[in-house]
Every structure is written in C-alpha cells, then in structure tokens.
Scaffold this motif. Structure first.
Motif, PDB file in Angstrom:
ATOM      1  N   ASN A   1       0.855  -1.188   0.000  1.00 38.78           N
ATOM      2  CA  ASN A   1       0.000   0.000   0.000  1.00 38.78           C
ATOM      3  C   ASN A   1       0.889   1.236   0.000  1.00 38.78           C
ATOM      4  O   ASN A   1       1.146   1.852   1.024  1.00 38.78           O
ATOM      5  N   ASN A   2       1.381   1.586  -1.177  1.00 38.44           N
ATOM      6  CA  ASN A   2       2.343   2.675  -1.325  1.00 38.44           C
ATOM      7  C   ASN A   2       1.903   3.538  -2.503  1.00 38.44           C
ATOM      8  O   ASN A   2       2.128   3.196  -3.666  1.00 38.44           O
ATOM      9  N   THR A   3       1.286   4.655  -2.201  1.00 42.95           N
ATOM     10  CA  THR A   3       0.708   5.500  -3.249  1.00 42.95           C
ATOM     11  C   THR A   3       1.768   6.100  -4.169  1.00 42.95           C
ATOM     12  O   THR A   3       1.452   6.491  -5.292  1.00 42.95           O
ATOM     13  N   THR A   4       3.012   6.187  -3.723  1.00 35.04           N
ATOM     14  CA  THR A   4       4.058   6.751  -4.573  1.00 35.04           C
ATOM     15  C   THR A   4       4.354   5.845  -5.771  1.00 35.04           C
ATOM     16  O   THR A   4       4.927   6.287  -6.765  1.00 35.04           O
ATOM     17  N   LEU A   5       3.956   4.580  -5.690  1.00 29.72           N
ATOM     18  CA  LEU A   5       4.193   3.645  -6.791  1.00 29.72           C
ATOM     19  C   LEU A   5       3.091   3.697  -7.843  1.00 29.72           C
ATOM     20  O   LEU A   5       3.291   3.251  -8.975  1.00 29.72           O
ATOM     21  N   TYR A   6       1.925   4.216  -7.477  1.00 26.93           N
ATOM     22  CA  TYR A   6       0.747   4.088  -8.328  1.00 26.93           C
ATOM     23  C   TYR A   6       0.886   4.758  -9.695  1.00 26.93           C
ATOM     24  O   TYR A   6       0.341   4.274 -10.681  1.00 26.93           O
ATOM     25  N   SER A   7       1.613   5.858  -9.783  1.00 25.88           N
ATOM     26  CA  SER A   7       1.719   6.596 -11.045  1.00 25.88           C
ATOM     27  C   SER A   7       2.833   6.067 -11.941  1.00 25.88           C
ATOM     28  O   SER A   7       2.979   6.512 -13.085  1.00 25.88           O
ATOM     29  N   LYS A   8       3.611   5.118 -11.475  1.00 19.60           N
ATOM     30  CA  LYS A   8       4.740   4.605 -12.243  1.00 19.60           C
ATOM     31  C   LYS A   8       4.254   3.880 -13.494  1.00 19.60           C
ATOM     32  O   LYS A   8       3.323   3.072 -13.435  1.00 19.60           O
ATOM     33  N   THR A   9       4.903   4.148 -14.639  1.00 21.35           N
ATOM     34  CA  THR A   9       4.612   3.450 -15.889  1.00 21.35           C
ATOM     35  C   THR A   9       5.461   2.190 -15.954  1.00 21.35           C
ATOM     36  O   THR A   9       6.686   2.268 -15.934  1.00 21.35           O
ATOM     37  N   VAL A  10       4.833   1.054 -16.054  1.00 22.72           N
ATOM     38  CA  VAL A  10       5.539  -0.219 -15.880  1.00 22.72           C
ATOM     39  C   VAL A  10       6.480  -0.529 -17.047  1.00 22.72           C
ATOM     40  O   VAL A  10       7.489  -1.208 -16.864  1.00 22.72           O
ATOM     41  N   SER A  11       6.205  -0.009 -18.247  1.00 20.16           N
ATOM     42  CA  SER A  11       7.074  -0.288 -19.390  1.00 20.16           C
ATOM     43  C   SER A  11       8.470   0.311 -19.220  1.00 20.16           C
ATOM     44  O   SER A  11       9.392  -0.031 -19.963  1.00 20.16           O
ATOM     45  N   GLU A  12       8.637   1.206 -18.247  1.00 18.88           N
ATOM     46  CA  GLU A  12       9.955   1.781 -17.971  1.00 18.88           C
ATOM     47  C   GLU A  12      10.794   0.853 -17.099  1.00 18.88           C
ATOM     48  O   GLU A  12      11.960   1.131 -16.828  1.00 18.88           O
ATOM     49  N   GLY A  13      10.204  -0.250 -16.646  1.00 21.86           N
ATOM     50  CA  GLY A  13      10.911  -1.178 -15.778  1.00 21.86           C
ATOM     51  C   GLY A  13      10.276  -1.225 -14.404  1.00 21.86           C
ATOM     52  O   GLY A  13       9.435  -0.382 -14.052  1.00 21.86           O
TER      53      GLY A  13
END
Length: 228
Positions: A46-58
C-alpha cells in the motif's frame, strides 16, 4: 522476459535467436491494480508513490511491480510465447526424448523484474510441462545473480542496500517453496509453517490457477566473491 521496453528493443535488433516477452505495458501501476483484485487486496504494498509509475519503464527495483506485470502478461496471453517455444523444442526433437528435458532459468536476484518473477516462472514452466508433457521428465535449474555482482557498477550505498533487500527476499521465498514442495515440512517442527504455501496465478479465461509445485530442482546462487 523483461518489463523494460528499452532493453527488449535492443534484443529485437540483434541477430540472436532470442524470443523476447515484454511483461509490461504503458499502463500505470494503479491501472494494473484496478484489474487485479488478488494483488490489490492481498499482497501489493500500500504505497501511493508507486501508483503513477509506468511499468514499461521497468520495475524500478520493486519486486511486487514485476509480479503484478506478470499477472497481466498471463491474462493477455502474451505468456503463450514461452509455451510456444517449449512446444517447438519437442517438435524439433522428432521422436521420444531419451533424457529429461532441461530447463534453465537465469535471473538477477537484485533488481525488481527478475527477482520478482524468477521463482514464479519456474513454477509456471513445471505446471505447463506437467499438463502437456506429463510423460516427460524435466529438470529445472535456477541460476540467480546475487546483489554483490553489481557492486562495481552501483555507487551509492542506498542503492546497494536496496539490491540486497531484493536478494534476501527472493532467496527467502524460493527457500520456503523448495522446503514445502520437497516434502521437508515434517522434518522439523519449525518448518511446518511452510506446508500451506501457494501462489494464485490468473488465467486467460478469468480463472485462477493455484501453484504450489517445486520452483527449481536445483538453485545456484552466483556471487562476486570467489574461493579466495
């Protein structure tokens, strides 16, 4: 198999006979979680800082992101490239195999992508072989590069510590499933806590496969330190 689209593009440009599988898309982590009830409710941090990360960047050294992306890769059917490659090996043989099929899974235990799915990939391979080639024996070996291998190129202590946490968590999970699936839970009382371990994996038909098999028959840990 990789979440990083840039790394995979280099493989596609090369002449090597490698089948690349992108275990990511341009969706954000939050988009993935909206379509993965198990991850959202049971194991993704439960870490909101991860939510906006685009997964194709790794995966950005976050193991849970890699596992989340693998679930989506299975749902969309992209994982079929792995199974198709397995089928082609049997077709090329042209007859009955005289020895056990050898599967080798090579991965880092330091970053996010490999350490997040190496064990699960071994279990997926074994399950597929069991279902489709039940009469064939298979030996699955895992080769894991430990975080110390990266010490000469990773400069900051903060990042080195992060890599070591990934390595510890990866080996701890693999060890637990190998104890459970090798039947050692009854050997000592303290090992009984592993007897009910399993992983739920989505299917392309919106169902769930429960995996509790042996990830590797042998697991080799490769570090920078030698016998000297």
């Amino acid at each position: 198999m990789d979440t990083n689209a840039n790394d995979l593009s280099c493989i596609k440009k090369s002449k090597a006979q490698i089948i690349p599988i992108q275990t990511s898309s341009t969706q954000s982590v939050l988009d993935y979680l909206k379509n993965d009830d198990d991850a959202r409710q049971n194991w993704f941090p439960n870490n909101t800082t991860l939510y906006s990360k685009t997964v194709s960047e790794g995966a950005g050294q976050v193991r849970a992101i890699s596992r989340l992306a693998l679930n989506a890769t299975i749902k969309t059917g992209e994982i079929q490239k792995l199974y198709k490659a397995t089928d082609e090996l049997f077709l090329k043989d042209g007859g009955e195999l005289k020895q056990a099929l050898r599967v080798v899974i090579v991965s880092s235990a330091a970053g996010g992508t490999g350490s997040g799915i190496a064990m699960t990939t071994g279990m997926l391979n074994r399950e597929y072989l069991h279902k489709h080639y039940r009469e064939k024996a298979a030996i699955i070996r895992g080769y894991l590069l430990l975080p110390g291998v990266m010490d000469t190129v990773i400069r900051t202590e903060t990042e080195k510590e992060s890599l070591r946490r990934n390595g510890y968590a990866t080996i701890k999970e693999i060890n637990a499933f190998m104890i459970k699936s090798s039947g050692f839970c009854g050997v000592r009382k303290e090992l009984e806590r592993y007897k009910d371990l399993y992983i739920d994996i989505p299917t392309t038909t919106s169902g769930v496969d429960r995996l509790e098999n042996l990830p590797f028959d042998f697991c080799f840990l490769l570090d920078r330190v030698d016998k000297s």
